[in-house]
Design a protein around this motif. Structure first.
Motif, PDB file in Angstrom:
ATOM      1  N   GLN A 131       0.831  -1.111  -0.221  1.00  0.00           N
ATOM      2  CA  GLN A 131       0.024  -0.110  -0.074  1.00  0.00           C
ATOM      3  C   GLN A 131       0.784   1.244  -0.068  1.00  0.00           C
ATOM      4  N   HIS A 132       2.054   1.085  -0.740  1.00  0.00           N
ATOM      5  CA  HIS A 132       2.846   2.426  -0.964  1.00  0.00           C
ATOM      6  C   HIS A 132       2.415   3.253  -2.103  1.00  0.00           C
ATOM      7  N   ALA A 133       1.556   3.925  -2.028  1.00  0.00           N
ATOM      8  CA  ALA A 133       0.939   4.720  -3.216  1.00  0.00           C
ATOM      9  C   ALA A 133       1.944   5.695  -3.778  1.00  0.00           C
ATOM     10  N   PRO A 134       1.685   5.883  -5.027  1.00  0.00           N
ATOM     11  CA  PRO A 134       2.442   7.174  -5.479  1.00  0.00           C
ATOM     12  C   PRO A 134       1.814   8.552  -5.397  1.00  0.00           C
ATOM     13  N   THR A 135       2.394   9.569  -5.589  1.00  0.00           N
ATOM     14  CA  THR A 135       1.828  10.909  -5.561  1.00  0.00           C
ATOM     15  C   THR A 135       0.707  11.233  -6.372  1.00  0.00           C
ATOM     16  N   VAL A 136      -0.483  11.573  -5.819  1.00  0.00           N
ATOM     17  CA  VAL A 136      -1.359  11.973  -6.689  1.00  0.00           C
ATOM     18  C   VAL A 136      -1.657  13.581  -6.678  1.00  0.00           C
ATOM     19  N   GLN A 137      -1.760  14.177  -7.899  1.00  0.00           N
ATOM     20  CA  GLN A 137      -1.951  15.655  -7.996  1.00  0.00           C
ATOM     21  C   GLN A 137      -3.377  15.951  -7.319  1.00  0.00           C
ATOM     22  N   GLY A 138      -3.178  16.615  -6.198  1.00  0.00           N
ATOM     23  CA  GLY A 138      -4.446  17.107  -5.672  1.00  0.00           C
ATOM     24  C   GLY A 138      -4.162  17.559  -4.310  1.00  0.00           C
ATOM     25  N   VAL A 139      -4.826  18.500  -3.599  1.00  0.00           N
ATOM     26  CA  VAL A 139      -4.607  18.540  -2.178  1.00  0.00           C
ATOM     27  C   VAL A 139      -4.995  17.560  -1.192  1.00  0.00           C
ATOM     28  N   THR A 140      -4.334  17.300  -0.458  1.00  0.00           N
ATOM     29  CA  THR A 140      -4.602  16.406   0.777  1.00  0.00           C
ATOM     30  C   THR A 140      -5.227  16.857   1.701  1.00  0.00           C
ATOM     31  N   LEU A 141      -6.314  15.914   2.037  1.00  0.00           N
ATOM     32  CA  LEU A 141      -7.267  16.287   3.090  1.00  0.00           C
ATOM     33  C   LEU A 141      -6.972  15.100   4.085  1.00  0.00           C
ATOM     34  N   ALA A 142      -6.772  15.262   5.345  1.00  0.00           N
ATOM     35  CA  ALA A 142      -6.388  14.297   6.154  1.00  0.00           C
ATOM     36  C   ALA A 142      -6.504  14.593   7.719  1.00  0.00           C
ATOM     37  N   SER A 143      -6.741  13.563   8.478  1.00  0.00           N
ATOM     38  CA  SER A 143      -6.763  13.994   9.940  1.00  0.00           C
ATOM     39  C   SER A 143      -5.325  14.064  10.468  1.00  0.00           C
ATOM     40  N   LEU A 144      -4.910  14.778  11.538  1.00  0.00           N
ATOM     41  CA  LEU A 144      -3.640  14.864  12.253  1.00  0.00           C
ATOM     42  C   LEU A 144      -2.923  13.607  12.458  1.00  0.00           C
ATOM     43  N   HIS A 145      -3.794  12.578  13.011  1.00  0.00           N
ATOM     44  CA  HIS A 145      -3.189  11.194  13.170  1.00  0.00           C
ATOM     45  C   HIS A 145      -2.706  10.726  12.049  1.00  0.00           C
ATOM     46  N   SER A 146      -3.473  10.545  10.651  1.00  0.00           N
ATOM     47  CA  SER A 146      -3.003  10.084   9.596  1.00  0.00           C
ATOM     48  C   SER A 146      -2.158  10.573   8.780  1.00  0.00           C
ATOM     49  N   ALA A 147      -1.655  12.066   9.153  1.00  0.00           N
ATOM     50  CA  ALA A 147      -0.631  12.796   8.562  1.00  0.00           C
ATOM     51  C   ALA A 147       0.759  12.503   9.190  1.00  0.00           C
ATOM     52  N   LYS A 148       0.751  11.609  10.335  1.00  0.00           N
ATOM     53  CA  LYS A 148       2.203  11.462  10.925  1.00  0.00           C
ATOM     54  C   LYS A 148       2.978  10.528   9.786  1.00  0.00           C
ATOM     55  N   GLY A 149       4.371  11.272   9.599  1.00  0.00           N
ATOM     56  CA  GLY A 149       5.316  10.649   8.713  1.00  0.00           C
ATOM     57  C   GLY A 149       5.112  11.185   7.354  1.00  0.00           C
ATOM     58  N   LEU A 150       4.221  12.172   7.138  1.00  0.00           N
ATOM     59  CA  LEU A 150       4.193  12.671   5.977  1.00  0.00           C
ATOM     60  C   LEU A 150       4.611  14.311   5.889  1.00  0.00           C
ATOM     61  N   GLU A 151       4.853  15.073   4.794  1.00  0.00           N
ATOM     62  CA  GLU A 151       4.989  16.592   4.848  1.00  0.00           C
ATOM     63  C   GLU A 151       4.654  16.897   3.431  1.00  0.00           C
ATOM     64  N   TRP A 152       4.340  18.193   3.620  1.00  0.00           N
ATOM     65  CA  TRP A 152       4.076  18.757   2.433  1.00  0.00           C
ATOM     66  C   TRP A 152       4.773  20.199   2.397  1.00  0.00           C
ATOM     67  N   ASP A 153       4.787  21.076   1.249  1.00  0.00           N
ATOM     68  CA  ASP A 153       5.346  22.426   1.345  1.00  0.00           C
ATOM     69  C   ASP A 153       4.379  23.523   1.990  1.00  0.00           C
ATOM     70  N   ALA A 154       3.033  23.213   1.949  1.00  0.00           N
ATOM     71  CA  ALA A 154       2.075  24.093   2.573  1.00  0.00           C
ATOM     72  C   ALA A 154       1.199  23.263   3.447  1.00  0.00           C
ATOM     73  N   VAL A 155       0.787  23.559   4.694  1.00  0.00           N
ATOM     74  CA  VAL A 155      -0.125  22.794   5.566  1.00  0.00           C
ATOM     75  C   VAL A 155      -1.018  23.710   6.002  1.00  0.00           C
ATOM     76  N   PHE A 156      -2.350  23.473   6.077  1.00  0.00           N
ATOM     77  CA  PHE A 156      -3.373  24.184   6.612  1.00  0.00           C
ATOM     78  C   PHE A 156      -3.794  23.657   7.821  1.00  0.00           C
ATOM     79  N   LEU A 157      -3.819  23.924   9.015  1.00  0.00           N
ATOM     80  CA  LEU A 157      -4.576  23.419  10.136  1.00  0.00           C
ATOM     81  C   LEU A 157      -5.731  24.203  10.478  1.00  0.00           C
ATOM     82  N   ALA A 158      -6.819  23.327  10.131  1.00  0.00           N
ATOM     83  CA  ALA A 158      -8.098  23.938  10.011  1.00  0.00           C
ATOM     84  C   ALA A 158      -8.893  23.444  11.421  1.00  0.00           C
ATOM     85  N   GLY A 159      -9.781  24.431  11.680  1.00  0.00           N
ATOM     86  CA  GLY A 159     -10.612  24.055  12.844  1.00  0.00           C
ATOM     87  C   GLY A 159      -9.895  24.065  14.435  1.00  0.00           C
ATOM     88  N   MET A 160      -8.962  24.770  14.411  1.00  0.00           N
ATOM     89  CA  MET A 160      -8.326  24.954  15.635  1.00  0.00           C
ATOM     90  C   MET A 160      -8.693  25.498  17.093  1.00  0.00           C
TER      91      MET A 160
END
Length: 705
Positions: free
Chosen positions: A490-519
């Motif tokens: 389940q090592h998926a390649p990068t898909v062109q599109g904004v990633t929507l994810a929970s904080l827990h599922s974002a562990k181990g990942l990184e992006w140029d820009a991150v929006f922390l919403a609903g804080m």
């Protein structure tokens, strides 16, 4: 040292090199976010293989996600160490269980259930208990906690004392449901993922011959994300190792965010007690994020407070690693307050479009939130703005129909000899499924299908380039084999599109820009945080979110759930000492923000009254055109001290203090630590580390005078 070994060590900093060259015995690595821990440990393994210290097939590297394990295997392959086993705990245990089951137990290994919900529901029905989907989910999570903590239905009641009652059931009833769940699995000849570990532990604990075979096979161990190890996983690791000590553990207690699943940083924090002779290496040079993002992350941890009225206040808080940014300066983190959730989502979509227009790829942007239920507003806002997105935690990439069809056609094409670029061959094959060189306009199913196929093309181009850099070729058959391996992991390649994810599922990942919403309070920290340990875990979760950003970081919250609703929310308490006094806003007007602006007014120069535009000007309270209100000689002494201190520590000067902070110190002229702590940019850690020197310089008898 031969050229291969030199290549492996090249580019490592001093601490990473120490990790890579410490090959024998126990080793503990404390690695902060973005400090290159995966690079350090994969280069350590490769260096050990190429120097002859390790045999590749005798090394087992374990981590916590299939993606991380796949990434580790890819890096090891690129370092010419392909024979090393890099797996998750569950994958490694399952492989051993499948091999030794006929010998230790006999017969066929039971089938593994993917999800507990159905069987937990059946267990409750057998006891004539009424449940709904939410209670089933909570009961399944509680059973998982019990099993990874190595508790049985008989020992559960005593072990769970002090824990909340799952789904509103008392501890005795939960124990009965736990036992009923185990009975359902037995009746259906099935096991769950926790059983994979438990059964492997049981076999190794009771079958000395099998344990000896495992220990003969694996002689060197590396454990990534060691702060998330559960008691059950630690027991398995102990049985794998036997009486040997060749283990390297890597982790960061400040990134412990899975305590609710039974994970504990105790094993990491107590490693030195278990192995007193083990070297300790700290990786604190952050290569991922800008100084502005790193500073915010450091301050979040340093401002941890004891919450009032939440029970146990004596929860341990290990001294956090203070990261030192290695990247060039970037934009300041943005904070925005909105009237309601819809306005927040719309403002976020607008800011994302601006980033895309400025050249940031959509795949390098993520929107992170506390709970999965928050995603709907963001999905709708992005769709309305015509911005493609992918929902992490949704349908898996390799299960998408177009991806499965594409791999089938690529496999068929690989049987026919063809010349030319593999990337071009992939494009030609996938064109029959809807791939084209240019993306279709708009969003929806057609766009999502194209993005999936584009991800396969981009992966082919990436792999072909890597082979070319090593003066090797890539065949279409080899590319298909790579896809099969990635699908299994389940090592998926990068898909062109904004990633929507929970904080827990974002562990181990990184992006140029991150929006922390609903804080906002109630979401961050979550409303059911009840004691100090809960609040500390929530703070660490926010820390993980902040440190996912490389350059751009946007933090936002709303005052009301719905348009026109009562503005009853407040920003997260974790932001109290991090955000500006007046929040910026993009989008609909916020009554609370407008009131604050009327009361406080915009920041102006204290000398001439001009509006202050930059963060540096706001820090010193003076515009750049007005003369400084400090002694230039004092400022120069502070700058010289900073330069000497930075050279001694081999870090950039701004890491000690920025020019703006030094100006603010010189202008404030503090005479003691309390006054110095009030200067913007002087946090608790820097106060403790540099405060005495700064106060000496400022005093008449200071050494620099």
């Amino acid at each position: 040292m031969n050229s291969v070994e030199e290549r492996i060590l090249a580019g490592l900093d001093d601490e990473q090199r120490r990790v890579a060259t410490t090959l024998n015995g126990p080793l503990c690595v404390l690695a902060g976010a973005g400090t290159g821990k995966t690079r350090a440990i994969t280069h350590r393994i490769a260096y050990g293989v190429h120097t002859g210290a390790y045999q590749a097939n005798q090394v087992l590297a374990v981590t916590f996600t299939s993606r991380a394990a796949a990434e580790m295997r890819t890096r090891l392959r690129d370092l010419d160490a392909p024979g090393v086993q890099a797996r998750t705990f569950h994958a490694a245990a399952l492989r051993q269980l499948q091999y030794f089951w006929p010998q230790a137990i006999g017969g066929e290994l039971p089938n593994i259930i993917d999800y507990k919900a159905q069987m937990v529901a059946e267990a409750a029905r057998r006891l004539r208990l009424t449940t709904d989907r939410a209670s089933i989910r909570d009961l399944a999570a509680e059973i998982e906690w019990a099993k990874v903590s190595m508790h049985t239905p008989e020992s559960y009641v005593d072990a769970a004392a002090g824990r909340d009652d799952a789904a509103g059931f008392d501890k005795t009833t939960i124990a009965r449901i736990f036992q009923s769940y185990e009975d359902v699995k037995t009746d259906r000849h099935m096991i769950d993922f926790e059983d994979v570990l438990l059964l492997t532990v049981g076999i190794l604990d009771t079958e000395a011959q099998i344990a000896a075979q495992i220990r003969k096979q694996y002689r060197h161990f590396v454990v990534d994300e060691y702060q998330d190890v559960s008691p059950l996983q630690q027991r398995l690791l102990d049985l794998w190792m036997g009486d040997r000590q060749d283990v390297c553990v890597v982790g960061d207690a400040s990134q412990t965010i899975y305590s609710f699943t039974g994970a504990t940083p105790a094993h990491l924090l107590e490693f030195g007690q278990r192995y007193p002779e083990a070297p300790l290496v700290k990786l604190i040079r952050d290569y991922r994020s800008t100084p502005q993002v790193v500073d915010l992350a450091n301050r979040l941890l340093s401002t941890r407070r004891i919450e009032a009225g939440v029970g146990d206040r004596n929860v341990s808080w290990p001294e956090p690693l203070e990261l030192i940014a290695q990247r060039e300066s970037g934009p300041e983190p943005q904070f925005a307050e909105f009237a309601d959730d819809q306005a927040e989502a719309a403002g976020m979509a607008k800011a994302i479009q601006q980033l895309i227009d400025s050249g940031v790829q959509a795949a390098e942007i993520a929107v992170l939130y506390r709970t999965n239920g928050q995603s709907e507003n963001y999905e709708q806002a992005l769709a309305a703005a015509g911005i493609g997105y992918q929902l992490r935690g949704g349908e898996r990439f390799f299960q998408r129909r177009e991806v499965r069809d594409g791999i089938l056609q690529l496999r068929a094409a690989a049987r026919v000899d063809a010349e030319g670029s593999v990337t071009q061959q992939v494009k030609d094959v996938l064109s029959s499924l809807g791939y084209s060189e240019t993306a279709p306009s708009g969003s929806g199913a057609v766009r999502e299908r194209w993005e999936s196929l584009q991800a396969l093309v981009a992966l082919a181009a990436e792999l072909e380039k890597k082979r070319a850099d090593r003066q090797e070729s890539l065949s279409l058959m080899e590319f298909v084999a790579e896809l099969d391996e990635r699908a299994a992991a389940q090592h998926a390649p990068t898909v062109q599109g904004v990633t929507l994810a929970s904080l827990h599922s974002a562990k181990g990942l990184e992006w140029d820009a991150v929006f922390l919403a609903g804080m906002s309070d109630g979401l961050m920290p979550i409303s059911f945080a009840e004691d100090q340990a809960d609040y500390d875990e929530e703070r660490r979760l926010l820390y993980v979110g902040i440190t996912r950003a490389r350059r751009h970081l946007h933090v936002s919250w709303s005052l009301s759930r719905t348009p026109g609703g009562r503005a009853s929310r407040r920003p997260s308490r974790f932001l109290d000492r991090l955000r500006p006094a007046v929040s910026t806003q993009d989008g609909a007007s916020s009554p609370r923000a407008a009131k604050r602006r009327r009361l406080a007014g915009p920041p102006t120069c204290r000398v001439c009254g001009t509006l202050l535009s930059s963060a540096a000007e706001r820090k010193v309270g003076r515009c750049g055109d007005c003369p400084p209100g400090y002694d230039e000689a004092v400022f120069e002494r502070l700058r010289q001290w900073r330069l000497d201190t930075a050279n001694e520590a081999s870090v950039p000067a701004f890491v000690i203090f920025t020019d703006a902070t030094l100006m603010a110190i010189a202008e404030a002229g503090p005479t003691d630590a309390t006054e110095l702590s009030k200067v913007p940019g002087v946090g608790r850690t820097k106060l403790e580390r540099y405060g005495p020197d700064v106060l000496d310089i400022l005093s008449a008898g200071g050494p620099a005078a």
